[in-house]
Design a protein around this motif. Structure first.
Motif, PDB file in Angstrom:
ATOM      1  N   PRO A 572       0.837  -1.214   0.000  1.00 61.55           N
ATOM      2  CA  PRO A 572       0.000   0.000   0.000  1.00 61.55           C
ATOM      3  C   PRO A 572       0.867   1.257   0.000  1.00 61.55           C
ATOM      4  O   PRO A 572       2.029   1.231   0.409  1.00 61.55           O
ATOM      5  CB  PRO A 572      -0.786  -0.122   1.307  1.00 61.55           C
ATOM      6  CG  PRO A 572       0.118  -0.912   2.206  1.00 61.55           C
ATOM      7  CD  PRO A 572       0.852  -1.878   1.316  1.00 61.55           C
ATOM      8  N   ALA A 573       0.301   2.334  -0.476  1.00 65.14           N
ATOM      9  CA  ALA A 573       1.006   3.618  -0.413  1.00 65.14           C
ATOM     10  C   ALA A 573       1.031   4.100   1.033  1.00 65.14           C
ATOM     11  O   ALA A 573       0.140   3.764   1.834  1.00 65.14           O
ATOM     12  CB  ALA A 573       0.313   4.640  -1.306  1.00 65.14           C
ATOM     13  N   PRO A 574       2.037   4.863   1.418  1.00 68.70           N
ATOM     14  CA  PRO A 574       2.092   5.358   2.805  1.00 68.70           C
ATOM     15  C   PRO A 574       0.947   6.317   3.078  1.00 68.70           C
ATOM     16  O   PRO A 574       0.443   6.980   2.165  1.00 68.70           O
ATOM     17  CB  PRO A 574       3.447   6.067   2.866  1.00 68.70           C
ATOM     18  CG  PRO A 574       3.756   6.425   1.457  1.00 68.70           C
ATOM     19  CD  PRO A 574       3.180   5.326   0.624  1.00 68.70           C
ATOM     20  N   PRO A 575       0.509   6.398   4.326  1.00 67.92           N
ATOM     21  CA  PRO A 575      -0.551   7.339   4.681  1.00 67.92           C
ATOM     22  C   PRO A 575      -0.133   8.771   4.389  1.00 67.92           C
ATOM     23  O   PRO A 575       1.066   9.068   4.333  1.00 67.92           O
ATOM     24  CB  PRO A 575      -0.751   7.103   6.184  1.00 67.92           C
ATOM     25  CG  PRO A 575      -0.110   5.796   6.464  1.00 67.92           C
ATOM     26  CD  PRO A 575       0.975   5.620   5.470  1.00 67.92           C
ATOM     27  N   PRO A 576      -1.074   9.662   4.202  1.00 71.83           N
ATOM     28  CA  PRO A 576      -0.726  11.073   3.978  1.00 71.83           C
ATOM     29  C   PRO A 576       0.075  11.634   5.153  1.00 71.83           C
ATOM     30  O   PRO A 576      -0.105  11.236   6.305  1.00 71.83           O
ATOM     31  CB  PRO A 576      -2.096  11.758   3.863  1.00 71.83           C
ATOM     32  CG  PRO A 576      -3.036  10.664   3.504  1.00 71.83           C
ATOM     33  CD  PRO A 576      -2.520   9.422   4.154  1.00 71.83           C
ATOM     34  N   ASN A 577       0.945  12.553   4.823  1.00 70.34           N
ATOM     35  CA  ASN A 577       1.763  13.233   5.838  1.00 70.34           C
ATOM     36  C   ASN A 577       2.608  12.267   6.659  1.00 70.34           C
ATOM     37  O   ASN A 577       2.855  12.470   7.842  1.00 70.34           O
ATOM     38  CB  ASN A 577       0.873  14.063   6.786  1.00 70.34           C
ATOM     39  CG  ASN A 577       0.049  15.076   6.035  1.00 70.34           C
ATOM     40  OD1 ASN A 577       0.535  15.727   5.109  1.00 70.34           O
ATOM     41  ND2 ASN A 577      -1.228  15.194   6.416  1.00 70.34           N
ATOM     42  N   GLN A 578       3.011  11.150   5.992  1.00 70.32           N
ATOM     43  CA  GLN A 578       3.864  10.183   6.684  1.00 70.32           C
ATOM     44  C   GLN A 578       5.196  10.849   7.021  1.00 70.32           C
ATOM     45  O   GLN A 578       5.859  11.403   6.149  1.00 70.32           O
ATOM     46  CB  GLN A 578       4.116   8.965   5.780  1.00 70.32           C
ATOM     47  CG  GLN A 578       4.922   7.854   6.433  1.00 70.32           C
ATOM     48  CD  GLN A 578       4.105   7.083   7.427  1.00 70.32           C
ATOM     49  OE1 GLN A 578       2.989   6.681   7.141  1.00 70.32           O
ATOM     50  NE2 GLN A 578       4.631   6.868   8.602  1.00 70.32           N
ATOM     51  N   ASP A 579       5.580  10.818   8.280  1.00 69.79           N
ATOM     52  CA  ASP A 579       6.804  11.497   8.695  1.00 69.79           C
ATOM     53  C   ASP A 579       7.560  10.592   9.652  1.00 69.79           C
ATOM     54  O   ASP A 579       7.416  10.682  10.863  1.00 69.79           O
ATOM     55  CB  ASP A 579       6.475  12.839   9.357  1.00 69.79           C
ATOM     56  CG  ASP A 579       7.730  13.632   9.687  1.00 69.79           C
ATOM     57  OD1 ASP A 579       8.781  13.308   9.100  1.00 69.79           O
ATOM     58  OD2 ASP A 579       7.665  14.551  10.514  1.00 69.79           O
ATOM     59  N   GLY A 591       6.198  -1.628   6.780  1.00 69.97           N
ATOM     60  CA  GLY A 591       6.662  -1.152   5.495  1.00 69.97           C
ATOM     61  C   GLY A 591       7.895  -1.899   5.026  1.00 69.97           C
ATOM     62  O   GLY A 591       8.218  -2.981   5.493  1.00 69.97           O
ATOM     63  N   SER A 592       8.590  -1.309   4.074  1.00 67.25           N
ATOM     64  CA  SER A 592       9.811  -1.890   3.548  1.00 67.25           C
ATOM     65  C   SER A 592      10.988  -1.522   4.443  1.00 67.25           C
ATOM     66  O   SER A 592      11.001  -0.459   5.057  1.00 67.25           O
ATOM     67  CB  SER A 592      10.058  -1.367   2.125  1.00 67.25           C
ATOM     68  OG  SER A 592      11.367  -1.649   1.712  1.00 67.25           O
ATOM     69  N   VAL A 593      11.994  -2.396   4.488  1.00 67.62           N
ATOM     70  CA  VAL A 593      13.178  -2.082   5.282  1.00 67.62           C
ATOM     71  C   VAL A 593      13.936  -0.911   4.685  1.00 67.62           C
ATOM     72  O   VAL A 593      14.771  -0.297   5.351  1.00 67.62           O
ATOM     73  CB  VAL A 593      14.115  -3.303   5.379  1.00 67.62           C
ATOM     74  CG1 VAL A 593      13.432  -4.442   6.114  1.00 67.62           C
ATOM     75  CG2 VAL A 593      14.604  -3.741   4.010  1.00 67.62           C
ATOM     76  N   LEU A 594      13.641  -0.572   3.434  1.00 68.42           N
ATOM     77  CA  LEU A 594      14.289   0.563   2.789  1.00 68.42           C
ATOM     78  C   LEU A 594      13.512   1.859   2.992  1.00 68.42           C
ATOM     79  O   LEU A 594      13.939   2.910   2.536  1.00 68.42           O
ATOM     80  CB  LEU A 594      14.466   0.292   1.290  1.00 68.42           C
ATOM     81  CG  LEU A 594      15.499  -0.779   0.941  1.00 68.42           C
ATOM     82  CD1 LEU A 594      15.464  -1.093  -0.549  1.00 68.42           C
ATOM     83  CD2 LEU A 594      16.891  -0.333   1.354  1.00 68.42           C
ATOM     84  N   GLY A 595      12.363   1.777   3.627  1.00 70.31           N
ATOM     85  CA  GLY A 595      11.610   2.995   3.902  1.00 70.31           C
ATOM     86  C   GLY A 595      10.268   3.017   3.217  1.00 70.31           C
ATOM     87  O   GLY A 595       9.622   1.987   3.029  1.00 70.31           O
ATOM     88  N   LEU A 596       9.835   4.211   2.820  1.00 69.12           N
ATOM     89  CA  LEU A 596       8.517   4.396   2.213  1.00 69.12           C
ATOM     90  C   LEU A 596       8.423   3.693   0.864  1.00 69.12           C
ATOM     91  O   LEU A 596       9.425   3.524   0.159  1.00 69.12           O
ATOM     92  CB  LEU A 596       8.231   5.894   2.018  1.00 69.12           C
ATOM     93  CG  LEU A 596       8.243   6.777   3.267  1.00 69.12           C
ATOM     94  CD1 LEU A 596       7.990   8.221   2.878  1.00 69.12           C
ATOM     95  CD2 LEU A 596       7.193   6.311   4.258  1.00 69.12           C
TER      96      LEU A 596
END
Length: 682
Positions: A572-579, A591-596
């Motif tokens: 899935p795409a990351p949620p909005p305003n993912q920080d 998520g992925s070990v590489l990040g978003l």
């Protein structure tokens, strides 16, 4: 009487040992410098005949290590003696030089001594120590062997007759019996006992010393597999055998009959084994004796040796070991859970071997992808080499080489281990009708069939073509065949990188995220001819030179993140305003070990800014909607042919035409205020 002199062990390191150490260091040990077990082997002493003098020349007492030395259950070939040891690899050359070698050596010697006293087991008498430093970038390996052996005080002495042929003490048939006993063992015991009783010669483990040697036996002989071929100097293992006997049987071992076994095969004429009687004066000392045994270097001094493999290695093999070093180093400290094998096993299809295609291919190779296929319909032109890093000036001559094949050949020059191929293929497009001739139809059908085959053979597809409509057929094929599809497009100072959403998986619908859109999901018209009747600047991609490598790298990094995500293509795409501050934080949230793993990235070079967007799939999309996919799956090429020839077909199929009509009708129903109406009111 002469003091017994022992021939020391000499290390013989097979090149395979260093290759295995390289793999072990990068994939397993990483930054660990823990002690690990290792094994070696040796055989009976050997000689070679000097061609000039005809004399037999004794070879060294070689103890050999190879790639199999790191295996836990390693068994040497038949006839070879197994030796076990401790291996320690240091992370830097400074650590290797500064290591407390005396402490390491004494630790091994103490281990041997304690093992003798507590278990009476002779299996560790040949124990060795190996310390190393592996310079993996230059393929230099610094190493130092130690073969701990206990010093006897006073020293052992050989009887006046000295060492003599075993045939002066044993009959040939007795030696043949001993030989038969040894050959019956898969892995010969390095030490054993020999006795003659009632005309029969038998052997036993050295651990059976007290029970095996009875008063009725006529001779008591201690024997060992002798790695030395020197007539007057027995091999190094005898030192620790003497220490073993004196420690456990001090009252019975002041004088010992010794058989140095040196016959691996039944001799045709003369037996090579040696025999002697050794003696020692005084009482055994209490406590562990001192030990010696560090190997001397080729200069005859105590010091490490260097194995430089670079000059003798095949450059292709050197490249194979070095090319992924950067990736493997990522796992040492930063991402131990990074699955590099999943990335390297991914087969990538690159549609478009232009600026984006060349940069994507180079980045994929850097990530360890080893199967890359190019598809392009054009040839290398003089404007290409400065912007497209897989081409050179010579590729432009004589009309230019086919781009796809040329790019694949250049990839193999960069790294011979890559599986790169190229196909010159013109992809049929909507808005570009197929002439109704038999030849044209056959050509289009063959192109579609070839593209379908390539999609079946690959896991991920990059859409990097020049025109919008050329991406339509690959979009349909990617959605229908469930492939990872990444699309990249350039503006003057902006770029778009998008991963196409996948059809629903087999998991329950309520557990699935909303399907992500494709490149065409925001369109309300079907893709049409964007190449005809265009000026030069409209036909060419006019963009800032630095934009293409940025977009290409972004697309490849997005693929790597998708592959590392637990849900893969369905991530899935990351949620909005993912920080989240780093990749590990996102991994903890599924998520992925590489990040978003974003859906779309829009880059603005003028502002040096990236924007992450998410777009849902459109049920009337002309590229990925179920209506289009099912029509393709049902009708195949006939459906595609309609899309190529009739610009209105896709809009009619998906219902965009009705949507457009409804929009027109809505606009007409609005009571618009005419310009200038009501001016008299002011």
């Amino acid at each position: 009487m002469p003091i017994v002199q022992f021939a020391p062990f000499s290390s013989l390191v097979q090149p395979s040992f260093w290759h295995k150490l390289t793999d072990l260091k990068v994939d397993v040990l990483k930054l660990s410098d823990d002690h690990i077990p290792v094994s070696a082997s040796y055989s009976v002493g050997r000689t070679v005949k000097d061609r000039e003098t005809g004399q037999e020349v004794a070879l060294g007492c070689n103890l050999t290590v190879g790639s199999e030395s790191f295996e836990d259950d390693h068994k040497p070939p038949s006839g070879l003696v197994l030796a076990t040891g401790t291996f320690k690899n240091f992370n830097t050359i400074e650590e290797f030089k500064a290591a407390d070698k005396t402490a390491l050596f004494n630790q091994e010697a103490q281990h041997i001594w304690d093992h003798i006293l507590t278990t009476r087991d002779s299996s560790l008498l040949n124990r060795f120590l190996l310390i190393t430093y592996a310079d993996l970038k230059n393929y230099k390996y610094y190493y130092w062997f130690a073969f701990p052996a206990f010093v006897s005080k006073p020293a052992w002495e050989i009887a006046e007759e000295g060492w003599k042929s075993a045939t002066e003490e044993f009959k040939p048939e007795q030696l043949a019996e001993i030989h038969g006993h040894i050959r019956a063992q898969t892995t010969p015991s390095p030490f054993f006992l020999v006795r003659e009783e009632a005309g029969t010669t038998s052997i036993a483990p050295v651990e059976s010393y007290e029970s095996f040697f009875t008063s009725s036996s006529t001779s008591h002989t201690v024997a060992f597999i002798d790695p030395s071929a020197n007539p007057q100097n027995p091999g190094w293992p005898l030192r620790n055998l003497f220490a073993y006997l004196r420690a456990l049987y001090p009252t019975k071992t002041a004088s010992i009959r010794v058989l140095c076994w040196r016959d691996s095969e039944l001799p045709s004429s003369e037996w090579k084994s040696r025999f002697g009687v050794v003696q020692i004066a005084g009482d055994p000392i209490e406590g562990r004796p001192t030990a010696v045994g560090w190997e001397k270097n080729p200069q005859g001094k105590l010091g490490p040796r260097i194995a430089d493999l670079a000059p003798m290695m095949d450059p292709t093999r050197l490249a194979a070991q070095a090319v992924d070093l950067n990736l493997k180093l990522m796992r040492w400290r930063i991402l131990p859970s990074l699955d590099l094998e999943k990335i390297s096993a991914t087969k990538c299809l690159i549609l478009g071997a232009g600026t984006l295609g060349c940069y994507v291919a180079r980045a994929l190779m850097g990530w360890g992808v080893r199967t890359i296929t190019f598809v392009d319909s054009s040839r290398v032109s003089f404007s290409n080499p400065v912007r497209q890093p897989l081409f050179e000036f010579e590729d432009c001559l004589d009309g230019g080489k086919p781009k796809a094949e040329c790019a694949a050949a250049r990839m193999k020059k960069i790294y011979p281990g890559i599986d790169a191929t190229g196909h010159t293929l013109s992809i049929p497009m909507p808005g570009h009708p197929i002439p109704p001739t038999a030849a044209s139809l056959a050509e289009a059908k063959a192109a579609v069939r070839k593209l379908e085959q390539l999609f079946d053979e690959h896991d991920a597809v990059f859409l990097l073509m020049d025109s919008r409509e050329s991406r339509w057929l690959p979009t349909v094929l990617g959605a229908a065949k469930g492939k990872i599809v990444l699309n990249a497009a350039l503006g003057f100072d902006t770029f778009l990188v998008i991963r196409h959403g996948a059809r629903a998986s087999s998991t329950p619908k309520d557990a699935q995220p909303a399907r992500l859109g494709c490149y065409y999901c925001n369109d309300i018209v079907a893709p049409a001819d964007s190449l005809t009747d265009r000026t030069l600047d409209q036909m060419c991609t006019v963009t800032r030179p630095g934009l293409a490598p940025i977009a290409a790298a972004t697309a490849v990094e997005l693929l790597a993140s998708v592959l590392q995500h637990p849900q893969g293509i369905h991530a899935p795409a990351p949620p909005p305003n993912q920080d989240l501050p780093n990749s590990q934080s996102y991994a903890e949230h599924g998520g992925s070990v590489l990040g978003l793993v974003p859906h779309q990235l829009r880059g603005f070079l003028a502002q040096f800014r990236n924007l992450l967007l998410t777009g849902a799939a459109y049920d009337k999309c002309t590229g990925c909607s179920e209506t289009v996919i099912q029509a393709y799956e049902k009708e195949g090429f006939e459906m595609l042919l309609k899309a190529f020839n009739d610009q209105k077909y896709l809009e009619t199929l998906t219902g965009l035409d009705k949507l457009f009509e409804e929009g027109e009708a809505a606009l007409e129903s609005v009571d618009w205020e005419e310009e200038g109406e009501g001016e008299d009111d002011f």
